[in-house]
Write a protein that holds these residues in place. Sequence first.
Motif, PDB file in Angstrom:
ATOM      1  N   THR A 273       0.831  -1.210   0.000  1.00 11.66           N
ATOM      2  CA  THR A 273       0.000   0.000   0.000  1.00 11.66           C
ATOM      3  C   THR A 273       0.864   1.259   0.000  1.00 11.66           C
ATOM      4  O   THR A 273       0.494   2.273  -0.594  1.00 11.66           O
ATOM      5  CB  THR A 273      -0.970  -0.001   1.199  1.00 11.66           C
ATOM      6  OG1 THR A 273      -1.967   0.986   0.984  1.00 11.66           O
ATOM      7  CG2 THR A 273      -0.267   0.267   2.512  1.00 11.66           C
ATOM      8  N   PHE A 274       2.051   1.203   0.645  1.00 16.96           N
ATOM      9  CA  PHE A 274       2.966   2.336   0.623  1.00 16.96           C
ATOM     10  C   PHE A 274       3.432   2.627  -0.805  1.00 16.96           C
ATOM     11  O   PHE A 274       3.407   3.771  -1.274  1.00 16.96           O
ATOM     12  CB  PHE A 274       4.165   2.062   1.527  1.00 16.96           C
ATOM     13  CG  PHE A 274       5.264   3.092   1.402  1.00 16.96           C
ATOM     14  CD1 PHE A 274       5.154   4.321   2.035  1.00 16.96           C
ATOM     15  CD2 PHE A 274       6.397   2.826   0.642  1.00 16.96           C
ATOM     16  CE1 PHE A 274       6.158   5.273   1.910  1.00 16.96           C
ATOM     17  CE2 PHE A 274       7.402   3.773   0.520  1.00 16.96           C
ATOM     18  CZ  PHE A 274       7.285   4.993   1.155  1.00 16.96           C
ATOM     19  N   LEU A 275       3.843   1.584  -1.522  1.00 13.87           N
ATOM     20  CA  LEU A 275       4.327   1.767  -2.898  1.00 13.87           C
ATOM     21  C   LEU A 275       3.213   2.235  -3.818  1.00 13.87           C
ATOM     22  O   LEU A 275       3.432   3.067  -4.708  1.00 13.87           O
ATOM     23  CB  LEU A 275       4.934   0.458  -3.414  1.00 13.87           C
ATOM     24  CG  LEU A 275       6.300   0.075  -2.846  1.00 13.87           C
ATOM     25  CD1 LEU A 275       6.731  -1.294  -3.365  1.00 13.87           C
ATOM     26  CD2 LEU A 275       7.340   1.131  -3.192  1.00 13.87           C
ATOM     27  N   TYR A 276       1.990   1.702  -3.612  1.00 15.32           N
ATOM     28  CA  TYR A 276       0.883   2.114  -4.480  1.00 15.32           C
ATOM     29  C   TYR A 276       0.568   3.595  -4.292  1.00 15.32           C
ATOM     30  O   TYR A 276       0.378   4.328  -5.270  1.00 15.32           O
ATOM     31  CB  TYR A 276      -0.364   1.272  -4.211  1.00 15.32           C
ATOM     32  CG  TYR A 276      -1.573   1.803  -4.943  1.00 15.32           C
ATOM     33  CD1 TYR A 276      -1.699   1.627  -6.318  1.00 15.32           C
ATOM     34  CD2 TYR A 276      -2.575   2.503  -4.275  1.00 15.32           C
ATOM     35  CE1 TYR A 276      -2.789   2.136  -7.005  1.00 15.32           C
ATOM     36  CE2 TYR A 276      -3.667   3.015  -4.958  1.00 15.32           C
ATOM     37  CZ  TYR A 276      -3.768   2.820  -6.318  1.00 15.32           C
ATOM     38  OH  TYR A 276      -4.843   3.342  -7.003  1.00 15.32           O
ATOM     39  N   MET A 277       0.487   4.045  -3.043  1.00 19.03           N
ATOM     40  CA  MET A 277       0.181   5.452  -2.796  1.00 19.03           C
ATOM     41  C   MET A 277       1.319   6.353  -3.277  1.00 19.03           C
ATOM     42  O   MET A 277       1.083   7.455  -3.782  1.00 19.03           O
ATOM     43  CB  MET A 277      -0.084   5.682  -1.303  1.00 19.03           C
ATOM     44  CG  MET A 277      -1.332   4.978  -0.786  1.00 19.03           C
ATOM     45  SD  MET A 277      -2.822   5.441  -1.700  1.00 19.03           S
ATOM     46  CE  MET A 277      -2.983   7.162  -1.257  1.00 19.03           C
ATOM     47  N   THR A 278       2.565   5.882  -3.127  1.00 18.56           N
ATOM     48  CA  THR A 278       3.700   6.628  -3.676  1.00 18.56           C
ATOM     49  C   THR A 278       3.574   6.737  -5.190  1.00 18.56           C
ATOM     50  O   THR A 278       3.751   7.808  -5.775  1.00 18.56           O
ATOM     51  CB  THR A 278       5.021   5.939  -3.307  1.00 18.56           C
ATOM     52  OG1 THR A 278       5.126   5.842  -1.883  1.00 18.56           O
ATOM     53  CG2 THR A 278       6.210   6.723  -3.845  1.00 18.56           C
ATOM     54  N   ASN A 279       3.260   5.599  -5.825  1.00 18.88           N
ATOM     55  CA  ASN A 279       3.110   5.545  -7.276  1.00 18.88           C
ATOM     56  C   ASN A 279       1.969   6.433  -7.766  1.00 18.88           C
ATOM     57  O   ASN A 279       2.047   7.075  -8.821  1.00 18.88           O
ATOM     58  CB  ASN A 279       2.856   4.096  -7.691  1.00 18.88           C
ATOM     59  CG  ASN A 279       3.302   3.808  -9.116  1.00 18.88           C
ATOM     60  OD1 ASN A 279       3.561   2.674  -9.478  1.00 18.88           O
ATOM     61  ND2 ASN A 279       3.402   4.823  -9.953  1.00 18.88           N
ATOM     62  N   TYR A 280       0.897   6.494  -6.980  1.00 18.03           N
ATOM     63  CA  TYR A 280      -0.274   7.272  -7.386  1.00 18.03           C
ATOM     64  C   TYR A 280       0.053   8.766  -7.469  1.00 18.03           C
ATOM     65  O   TYR A 280      -0.345   9.453  -8.413  1.00 18.03           O
ATOM     66  CB  TYR A 280      -1.413   7.040  -6.393  1.00 18.03           C
ATOM     67  CG  TYR A 280      -2.742   7.617  -6.819  1.00 18.03           C
ATOM     68  CD1 TYR A 280      -3.659   6.854  -7.516  1.00 18.03           C
ATOM     69  CD2 TYR A 280      -3.076   8.944  -6.543  1.00 18.03           C
ATOM     70  CE1 TYR A 280      -4.880   7.377  -7.917  1.00 18.03           C
ATOM     71  CE2 TYR A 280      -4.279   9.484  -6.939  1.00 18.03           C
ATOM     72  CZ  TYR A 280      -5.175   8.694  -7.617  1.00 18.03           C
ATOM     73  OH  TYR A 280      -6.381   9.219  -8.040  1.00 18.03           O
ATOM     74  N   TYR A 281       0.774   9.266  -6.478  1.00 19.24           N
ATOM     75  CA  TYR A 281       1.003  10.713  -6.391  1.00 19.24           C
ATOM     76  C   TYR A 281       2.364  11.160  -6.911  1.00 19.24           C
ATOM     77  O   TYR A 281       2.621  12.364  -6.992  1.00 19.24           O
ATOM     78  CB  TYR A 281       0.837  11.177  -4.939  1.00 19.24           C
ATOM     79  CG  TYR A 281      -0.599  11.158  -4.483  1.00 19.24           C
ATOM     80  CD1 TYR A 281      -1.496  12.133  -4.916  1.00 19.24           C
ATOM     81  CD2 TYR A 281      -1.081  10.147  -3.656  1.00 19.24           C
ATOM     82  CE1 TYR A 281      -2.820  12.115  -4.517  1.00 19.24           C
ATOM     83  CE2 TYR A 281      -2.410  10.122  -3.252  1.00 19.24           C
ATOM     84  CZ  TYR A 281      -3.274  11.102  -3.695  1.00 19.24           C
ATOM     85  OH  TYR A 281      -4.585  11.080  -3.306  1.00 19.24           O
ATOM     86  N   ILE A 282       3.245  10.221  -7.276  1.00 21.40           N
ATOM     87  CA  ILE A 282       4.573  10.630  -7.726  1.00 21.40           C
ATOM     88  C   ILE A 282       4.523  11.340  -9.072  1.00 21.40           C
ATOM     89  O   ILE A 282       5.403  12.139  -9.402  1.00 21.40           O
ATOM     90  CB  ILE A 282       5.514   9.399  -7.798  1.00 21.40           C
ATOM     91  CG1 ILE A 282       6.970   9.853  -7.849  1.00 21.40           C
ATOM     92  CG2 ILE A 282       5.178   8.503  -8.983  1.00 21.40           C
ATOM     93  CD1 ILE A 282       7.970   8.711  -7.716  1.00 21.40           C
ATOM     94  N   VAL A 283       3.488  11.076  -9.863  1.00 20.24           N
ATOM     95  CA  VAL A 283       3.390  11.697 -11.196  1.00 20.24           C
ATOM     96  C   VAL A 283       2.727  13.066 -11.147  1.00 20.24           C
ATOM     97  O   VAL A 283       2.753  13.806 -12.138  1.00 20.24           O
ATOM     98  CB  VAL A 283       2.604  10.783 -12.167  1.00 20.24           C
ATOM     99  CG1 VAL A 283       3.265   9.423 -12.280  1.00 20.24           C
ATOM    100  CG2 VAL A 283       1.153  10.651 -11.744  1.00 20.24           C
TER     101      VAL A 283
END
Length: 694
Positions: A273-283
Amino acid sequence: MVNFGNKLVALEHKPWSDYYLDYARLKDILESIPDEEQVQQGTATQLDGSFEFIHVLNREVEKILLFFLQEQGEIAASLADCRRKHLGLISSSTSSADLDSLQTLYHEIALHLLHLIQYVDLNVTGIRKILKKHDKQLPNQQLAPIYLGRRGKPSILLQPLLADNDDSLNGLVLVLETSLRELKQTNHKSMVQLNRENPYANLPTDAIVLQIRAARRRLQQTSDFVQFLAASLMMSSEVSLMGEEEEEDDTTDEKAGQTKPSEFSNLLNLLSTFLYMTNYYIVAPSSGTYAEKLGGSAALSGIIIGMTPVAALVSTVLYSWWTSYSYKAALIFASSCSLIGNVLYATGLPYNSLALVMLGRLLNGFGSARSINRRYIADTFSRSQRTAASAAFVTAGALGMAAGPAVASLLHLTVSDSSLNLYWQVENSVGWFMAVAWAVYLVCLIMYFSDPHKKVHLASPKSESGEKKPLLTNGESDNNRLRDSGGMQQQDNPMWRNIPVMTTFWLYFVLKLVLECLLSSTSTLTLFYFGWRGDISGVYMAALGLLMLPANFVVAYFSKSYFDRELIMGLQVTMLLGCLIILQYSYNYSIAQYIVGSVIIFVSTNALEGPNMSLLSKTIPKSWAKGIFNIGLLATEAGTLGRAVGDVLLTACGEEGLQYLLNRSMGTMSLLSFVTLLVSYMVYDHLEPLDNDD
């Protein structure tokens, strides 16, 4: 619907029948009080009846308290005497008959303690119900906040009866559990010799202790002092609404011999879930310029970001089904989608293809494993462990939300703007970074994650009415009354007719919509108005993300003094205020105005999720928490749909030019927030946990 007065008589411990709440008398007093129409006509007054009700209620509470203290003292004296005998047996030779006699004494004390806990539970439930009837009949003379302490300290008389305030009762339970455990150790010396490392490993948990634990836990729920974080996370993480496993108590977990998940598997679940949320907002900080480099408009950033929640609408249903069979396979599939999606996102620039970028973000949506993570917590942690596990889950998501823009900002500083290498530029470097992160995670997942054993649901004896049998086997159906102590509705009405459930669904959709409009437009608006590059907007978004946990702690503090619906109304006003502040009213638009407005919107929307989901968790019928399409899944879909609609709305608002993006998007959010606030005000009286009052 069962008359609670009759239920109280049926469930009481007969030797103590004279010491229970006189619910029928209090109800008769309420029914004798004139209604508002008679008072307005001047033919009657409510004062005499109200004073009589308060006087009788105080005498009843006093009676219950004194009896409770008396019985508690007797239990303490009996337990102290039994402990002295126990310690004497340990220091001398012990016969089997002595141990059996001692065990009988302990069980008699335990049964007495269990009766007392259930006595308090039933009476506190009756007090809560009669206060609710009073406040509903006399809305200008609210008594529940005074007695139950929702706006301050509880009534002095009631304090010892409320679970969180009674350390002495907790102490009795602890001493009793310790005594029975020591007695088992004495009774199983040979077993201890065989297992010196863990002498209690093979000792069965005493059934009466499990019953006391369950009764004590339900008493805490009835007292309405469950931690706010646990209540909000019940829906925020959908842990308690994922299916039938929530119907089981910790007693079932222990009896079933549930295998605890490995620590590394738990860590991998949180990392997902940490990586997904990072991935969601990194762009978010660079999506606008990425679209411009590919020949599109900066307003397309909303569509680029929005492809992920669109796919998540489908993947959530898929994973809800898949997790019934395997977590590992579902996590591997989701992580693989994220890995491939980020590679496609990064190669969109060298291939000059906006379609590849969109496809990559779409696959990222299929990498949304949050429903898997939530179901994993629900299936692998006991009820008593779930609050801590859920808190870790929400914390991981919040950190990922802040980490995404922060990493994007660092990459913006690291990657040269003058780079001619189309495979490594500011806009697509985030894709390569996340691809590497997902690749490492995927290898660890395959090598080290182990599927936990599914819970074994023991067959529970049922009564003719379909209820589980009570904790005691003497004919008292205590569990029947405990089923509705959480305040959930039991009606089988259609979902669309359940006002609090539908209202909280709508609020969840709106708050996610407003939040998405804010976050997805931040980089574009700050570049347009203030000339902020991606590194600056990334740092600002990371700072916003870090406000999420403090906001929840503040709400948790106020939840001790206010009802969920009161917090919901106040936070909606705050959200509307933020939407109005952030609008551009003149040619000169300042950084301070934008920051103040965006901070208020971010904090209020995140804080609103807590009491809103807490209310939803208290008002759903238990039948709606079962199956693949349970209410937890529907709530997740509502929030995901809000994100998707927000991203599409941003693109539509900025299509004619970025100068229109702010006022059109946030103007729409202001109007929507006002309408939602108005609807909430109209249904305010329905926004409360419903009891099965007669």
